[in-house]
Each structure stands twice: as structure tokens, then as C-alpha cells.
Design a protein around this motif. Structure first.
Motif, short mmCIF file in Angstrom:
data_model
loop_
_atom_site.label_atom_id
_atom_site.label_comp_id
_atom_site.label_asym_id
_atom_site.label_seq_id
_atom_site.Cartn_x
_atom_site.Cartn_y
_atom_site.Cartn_z
N ASP A 475 39.17 41.08 48.34
CA ASP A 475 40.03 40.66 47.49
C ASP A 475 41.03 41.78 47.00
N GLU A 476 42.17 41.55 46.24
CA GLU A 476 42.79 42.71 46.00
C GLU A 476 42.35 43.71 45.19
N LEU A 481 40.00 49.36 44.89
CA LEU A 481 38.99 50.29 44.66
C LEU A 481 38.72 51.03 45.95
N LEU A 482 38.74 50.48 47.16
CA LEU A 482 38.39 51.17 48.50
C LEU A 482 39.38 52.11 48.55
N GLY A 513 39.59 52.63 35.80
CA GLY A 513 40.34 51.47 35.50
C GLY A 513 40.38 50.49 36.42
N ASP A 514 40.38 50.63 37.75
CA ASP A 514 40.32 49.84 39.13
C ASP A 514 38.70 49.20 38.90
N PHE A 515 37.91 49.96 38.36
CA PHE A 515 36.67 49.23 38.32
C PHE A 515 36.58 48.27 37.24
N HIS A 516 36.93 48.61 36.12
CA HIS A 516 36.75 47.51 35.08
C HIS A 516 37.64 46.35 35.08
N THR A 517 38.85 46.51 35.88
CA THR A 517 39.63 45.35 35.95
C THR A 517 38.81 44.37 37.04
N TRP A 518 38.24 45.00 38.28
CA TRP A 518 37.52 44.42 39.22
C TRP A 518 36.24 43.71 38.48
N TYR A 519 35.50 44.33 37.63
CA TYR A 519 34.55 43.88 36.91
C TYR A 519 34.61 42.56 36.00
N ASN A 520 36.04 42.64 35.47
CA ASN A 520 36.23 41.45 34.64
C ASN A 520 36.68 40.19 35.61
N ALA A 521 37.05 40.44 36.66
CA ALA A 521 37.88 39.36 37.37
C ALA A 521 36.75 38.73 38.22
N SER A 522 35.61 39.51 38.73
CA SER A 522 34.72 39.01 39.65
C SER A 522 33.08 39.21 39.03
N LYS A 523 32.25 38.27 39.39
CA LYS A 523 30.95 38.61 38.89
C LYS A 523 30.23 39.19 40.17
N ALA A 541 28.96 52.67 45.17
CA ALA A 541 29.76 53.53 45.59
C ALA A 541 30.83 54.10 44.56
N VAL A 542 31.33 53.26 43.75
CA VAL A 542 32.04 53.58 42.52
C VAL A 542 31.38 54.48 41.62
N ARG A 543 29.91 54.02 41.15
CA ARG A 543 29.26 54.79 40.38
C ARG A 543 28.87 56.10 40.85
N GLN A 544 28.56 56.36 42.16
CA GLN A 544 28.45 57.52 42.75
C GLN A 544 29.52 58.68 42.79
#
Length: 561
Positions: A475-476, A481-482, A513-523, A541-544
RNA sequence: GGGGGUAUAGCUCAGCUGGAUAGAGCACCGGCCUUCUAAGCCGACGGUCGCAGGUUCGAAUCCUGCUACUCCCGCCA
């Protein structure tokens, strides 16, 4: 990736030349850029724009020709001609997803490279004289300098961090006299107080410690006070060690370490200063004027000549500076970075000129300088200037005690050194999305939290298995993030090459920011395992990368917040 | 007077070394917690990139000249 595309374009151009569609004498400079806007694909080339004139064709027509001539390649899904004549490349999903595998594979090493090739580099920073506690300006130097060291180490350099200070000059004498006055029970307002004495409360503490006969162990100084109030030399030695220890504690609280402490006095003791004078005289760039010895720095780009030996026979600070840098060169540092406050910028030209005058094949622009501008501390919308302890300025310790190490480091390193910095204490203290440090750390902690939650649900996650399901990412938000993750190694490389640690901070803010957006949008913890595995892989990967980036800034990456 | 730095949204600042419609955060306004941490998210508002020229297919970015702010200009460090 870019190399691959460059090759493809080069082939296309070659074949066009062969077919006579392009003049044979064109000299293409193939340039591939990441696109700023994802609707423009993943990578883009401006080749048609730069070649249009030589090819005598409209850029878009030329782009069409080049696209048609491009060899087939798996990684390119499609190309598009856009705008004035850009060629946009859309890469395959699997290609874009591969970064996750790479990150989980390389872990701490992701983003590092070996461009330094093990060469020696020295970073000199802070270099505060032992006349008082470190202030906020030193803090900025410490944050920037230390982060630079980390960046250089991460890019394959053999880094040595160095702290240079004057332990014997007029300022130090002044310090000793101030302590002596305190020992005698005088205060700064007494008539007998030394001219330009140090007025801060720490002088009183120092005097008391001296009279108590305290033993001092600083990183590079070890002295036991004799307590004799008349012995100015003993007081001087004690005061230097005492304040060096104070600074060590400040630096330790800040998480900053130095490999070498270099004393200006050692340059006199070793004869290095005298040798430098000799060399300069031999090379014929000096002259006598009004009883002083001058160096003709105007021969090397300075706007006026400088005195190197005063008419009273003593040296100006300029000379040991040159001797010191000559010493750095002799130690084999072909790359040296001096991180200093911009108020010292006038020494840059002078030191370089002095080094040129030695005529020892030291490169003209050597050494590098990173100059940081002033720091202003704000509280409640007003400038907070006074520190009772230091007597005048805001100390680094005050700041660390108040807002914590992580926030202090982040704020001091997050801006371009060349821009003046306003340190907003209220912002640094706020536990909300106002505060970028916590915003980034929170992203890291969130991933850790998810992984803990995973176990509670009775599920598990294995990197190996998860790699099979990266195709589920699409998804977008995930694509964004990638893309962001893929850029990290370049960000690190550029930051190290250009001495710009602040770009790491900017990047991390965006990644979080990208991560928080994604986190809120998908479980993340969905029951469908392939999807869950893939999302957790991306999260990991984001965490790393956040952990790796924060480490370059010397900021911690907490697992729980 | 000479030199360094800076000038981008009301405020604090980014802007990948010359690319496509200039971006974040804060502030202000309106939404989202019975679901993995709301230290979070979504939306709206907000711009003559200090001014004027120049270079070119193309400039916030490079060049020149101004203006404002700031730092430095000692036989102090």
C-alpha cells in the motif's frame, strides 16, 4: 541500482549513435536521481534535457528515442516521459522490497560503508580552556563533533577525537589568582580582587576543595592540593585539574568521549613552537617591525600580516596554533576537522596561511573547519542567559539536568551548524508531538512494543519465514517507507562526506513520521500470517534504521516509553 | 571601513550539491482512542524563497551588486 540504470541508458545512447540517430561526437553525462515525487516513479534521468541541444532535437522527442532504445531489464517495470523531458523509471515491487531483507540482514551495519578505507582522520572539538564549566556553546560543539566522529567511523575512517586546551597562559594565571583571592576570603567586589578575575560561584567551590587538600583525577590530570594559599603555581595546577574534571563530568553526562587531550604547554616543552618559528624564518616569510616578529600571512590569502613574536619576546596564540596543526600533520592526519564556534573564524585563514608558509606540502585548504553559530537558550519565551554557578552564561550541565541528555544532544545537533540556534527549553521538555526527539524514539519504542505484544498473542515471527512474504507489502504507506529506508545509506554517506550530521536528524524525523502514519493506518498484528510477517518485517527494518541513526547522533533508542 | 555567517509560511527550521506543483514541526481551526502505546494520526489555513540583475532547457540552490541581522577584525586565547 543507479549504476545499473546508467549502464542501460549508456547502451541506449550507443545504439542510437550507431544507427545515426545521434551525432557521434556527443558526450553524455548520464545522471540518475531519486525522484522527489512518487508519481514520477522511483528514479529519473535528465539525460534528454542535457543532450537536447547537442542532438538538435526537442527534449521530449529525444527522450522517446532513448526509451525505445533501452535494453530490456527485469528491475524496470516501465518508463515514462514526463515534464520537459525527464525519463522516469518505475522499478519492480520486489526490487523495492529487497531493502527490508538487506536491513534485517545487515542490522547495525546497515548504512555503514567503507569509503574512508581505514584512513586516519582527526576531529578536534570542544577544546575549552579549563577556566570554568562548559557552556551551551561548547555543548553544541560536543554534539556536532561527537556525531561527526560517529559518522566518520561508520563510513570507514580511523577516527581520533581530540580536545586541545591551554593550561598555562594568561587566562589560567588569571584563574589561579581568582582562586587564591577566594582562598583569602575575598569576593569579586573587593578592591583587592584580581583584574578580570573569574567571578562564578564555582571559584569558591574550587578554593574550598584546594584548602581541603582534595585529590583530583581528571581524564588527563592527576593532582592533590597542597592547600598552601601562597603557592600560586600549586593553585594553578590544582585549578586546571579541578576544572578539567568538572568538564569531564559534563562530557560524561553528555556521552562524549575523547581519545586525546592535548596541552598547549607541551608544544613549548617539546620545542615545537621554537622549531616552527625557525622554520618560518628559514622560509623567508617573516620580518621585524617595531620590535616584533611578523609573519607575512598576506602572501597566503590573509587580509593583513600577523605578529608571531611580541616585542616583549613572548609568542602570540597564533604561533602555537600553527605549531599544533603542524603537529597534527606530522602525526599523519591527512584529514583533520576542527569543530569550533564561529567567533573563532578569523583563525581559519591565519592557521592555513601559517601552514602554507612552512612550505611542507600541506594542502592549501587543510584542515577542514566546521564552525557553529551562537546558541541562545529560551525559557518562557525569554532568553535565559544567567547561570548562578558559572557567573554569566548558561552551562551545559544546567541543560542536561533540566531536559535530559537525549533531548539536549538532539536539539544541539539537529540544525545546520551555520545557522544560529535557539534552544527552547519548554519545547525540549514537552512530552508531546512538539518534541522531535520523543517523536523519533516513540517510533522505535512502538515497534518494540508490537513485538512484545506478538508474544502475548501466542504468535511468533521469524525473519527467515517473513522474507518469503515481503510481496504482501504494497500500500502507499508501505511504499513510502520502503523508499525512505532505501535512502538511508546515501544520507549517511553524504552526512559524513560533507560534515553535516544534522541531516541525519532531519531524515529520522521524516522516517518516524512515515512510520507513525502507517502505524495508524494499518494494524500490524493481524491474524493472517503472511501479511503479519511482512508488516512486522517492515516494522523491524524501521526500528533498526532508527536505532542506527540515533546512534550516529549519540541519542538512545529506548524499547519502552 | 574590511572579512565570515545568515535571510524560505505568524514562529523554529529542512530543502538530497541545478530539476518537475518549495516542504516539515509549532501556533491557529476542524476531526480520530470499546481495537497493537493518543509522546500518535487525518484534514484545513498559511509563501513575491530579503531586493535587483545575470548564467541556462530549468535557479531557493551558481555569479554580481545592494539591504537587514549577527559574529570577528589586539604585540588577548
Amino acid at each position: 541500482m543507479k549504476q545499473e540504470l546508467t549502464r542501460l541508458i549508456q547502451q541506449a545512447l550507443d545504439s542510437l549513435v550507431e544507427q545515426g540517430q545521434l551525432p557521434a561526437d556527443i558526450q553524455p553525462q548520464v545522471q540518475i536521481d531519486r525522484t522527489r515525487d512518487k508519481t514520477h516513479g522511483d528514479l529519473a534521468s535528465n539525460i534528454a534535457l542535457t543532450l537536447a541541444k547537442a542532438a538538435k532535437q526537442a527534449p521530449r522527442d529525444l527522450a522517446t528515442l532513448i526509451c525505445a532504445a533501452l535494453p530490456q531489464a527485469d528491475l524496470v517495470v516501465r518508463t515514462e516521459i514526463a515534464g520537459p523531458g525527464f525519463i522516469n523509471f518505475f522499478l519492480s515491487d520486489s526490487n523495492n522490497q529487497a531493502v527490508v531483507r538487506r536491513i534485517l540482514d545487515e542490522r547495525e551495519a546497515f548504512g555503514r560503508n567503507n569509503s574512508g578505507g581505514g584512513q586516519k582522520v582527526q576531529v578536534e572539538f570542544v577544546s575549552a580552556n579549563p577556566t570554568g564549566p562548559l557552556h551551551v556553546g561548547h555543548g553544541r560543539g560536543a554534539a556536532v563533533g561527537d556525531s561527526l566522529c560517529r559518522l566518520l567511523a561508520a563510513t570507514g575512517w580511523d577516527v581520533s577525537s581530540e580536545f586541545y586546551y591551554n593550561d598555562a597562559g594568561a587566562q589560567i594565571n588569571n584563574l589561579a589568582l581568582s582562586v587564591q583571592a577566594r582562598c583569602r576570603g575575598l569576593g569579586p567586589d573587593d578592591p583587592a580582587w584580581p583584574q578580570d578575575g573569574y567571578r562564578g560561584d564555582y571559584i569558591t567551590e574550587l578554593a574550598q576543595a584546594y584548602q581541603r587538600g582534595e585529590k583530583i583525577d581528571a581524564e588527563d590530570q592527576h593532582v592533590t592540593a597542597c592547600g598552601d594559599t601562597d603557592d600560586v603555581e600549586a593553585i594553578r595546577q590544582f585549578a586546571v585539574a579541578y576544572l578539567r574534571r568538572e568538564q569531564d563530568l559534563d562530557l560524561k553526562a553528555f556521552g562524549v568521549h575523547f581519545d586525546v587531550y592535548f596541552l598547549e604547554s607541551s608544544l613549548y616543552l617539546s620545542g615545537a613552537v621554537e622549531a616552527t618559528v625557525q622554520r618560518l624564518v628559514e622560509q623567508g616569510h617573516t620580518y621585524q617591525h617595531e620590535g616584533a616578529m611578523w609573519l607575512r600571512t598576506t602572501d597566503f590569502g590573509d587580509d593583513k600580516d600577523r605578529v608571531m613574536r611580541k616585542s616583549d619576546g613572548g609568542y602570540t596564540y597564533f604561533l602555537p596554533d600553527v605549531a599544533y596543526h603542524q603537529n597534527k600533520w606530522q602525526r599523519g592526519f591527512q584529514r583533520v576537522i576542527n569543530e569550533q564556534g564561529a567567533d573563532h573564524h578569523s583563525t581559519v585563514t591565519r592557521v592555513r596561511a601559517g601552514l602554507q608558509a612552512l612550505q611542507q606540502d600541506i594542502p592549501q585548504g587543510w584542515p577542514d573547519y566546521v564552525l557553529h553559530q551562537m546558541v541562545t537558550v529560551m525559557r518562557d519565551g525569554e532568553e535565559a542567559k544567567l547561570s548562578k554557578r558559572a557567573g554569566s552564561y548558561h552551562t551545559l550541565r544546567d541543560l542536561i539536568d533540566e531536559v535530559g541528555r537525549d533531548a539536549t544532544r538532539y536539539f544541539l545537533v539537529a540544525r545546520a551548524p551555520s545557522s544560529q540556534l535557539t534552544f527552547d527549553i519548554d519545547l525540549a521538555l514537552s512530552q508531546s508531538n512538539d518534541n522531535p526527539v520523543y517523536y523519533i524514539q516513540y517510533a522505535h519504542a512502538r515497534v518494540c512494543s508490537i513485538m512484545r505484544k506478538l508474544g502475548e498473542q501466542g504468535w511468533s515471527w521469524e525473519a527467515q519465514d517473513a522474507m518469503q512474504h515481503l510481496g504482501e507489502l504494497g500500500d502507499e504507506h508501505e511504499k513510502a517507507l520502503l523508499r525512505r529506508l532505501d535512502r538511508y545509506p546515501e544520507i549517511v554517506a553524504n552526512a559524513a562526506a560533507n560534515n553535516e550530521p544534522h541531516t541525519i536528524a532531519t531524515y529520522l524525523r521524516e522516517l518516524a513520521g512515515d512510520f507513525h502514519t502507517w502505524y495508524n493506518a494499518s494494524k500490524m498484528l493481524v491474524s493472517e500470517q503472511p501479511v503479519r510477517d511482512a508488516r512486522l518485517a517492515l516494522s523491524q527494518a524501521v526500528r533498526q534504521v532508527i536505532a542506527n541513526g540515533l546512534d550516529l547522533l549519540g541519542v538512545s533508542a529506548p524499547e519502552v516509553m
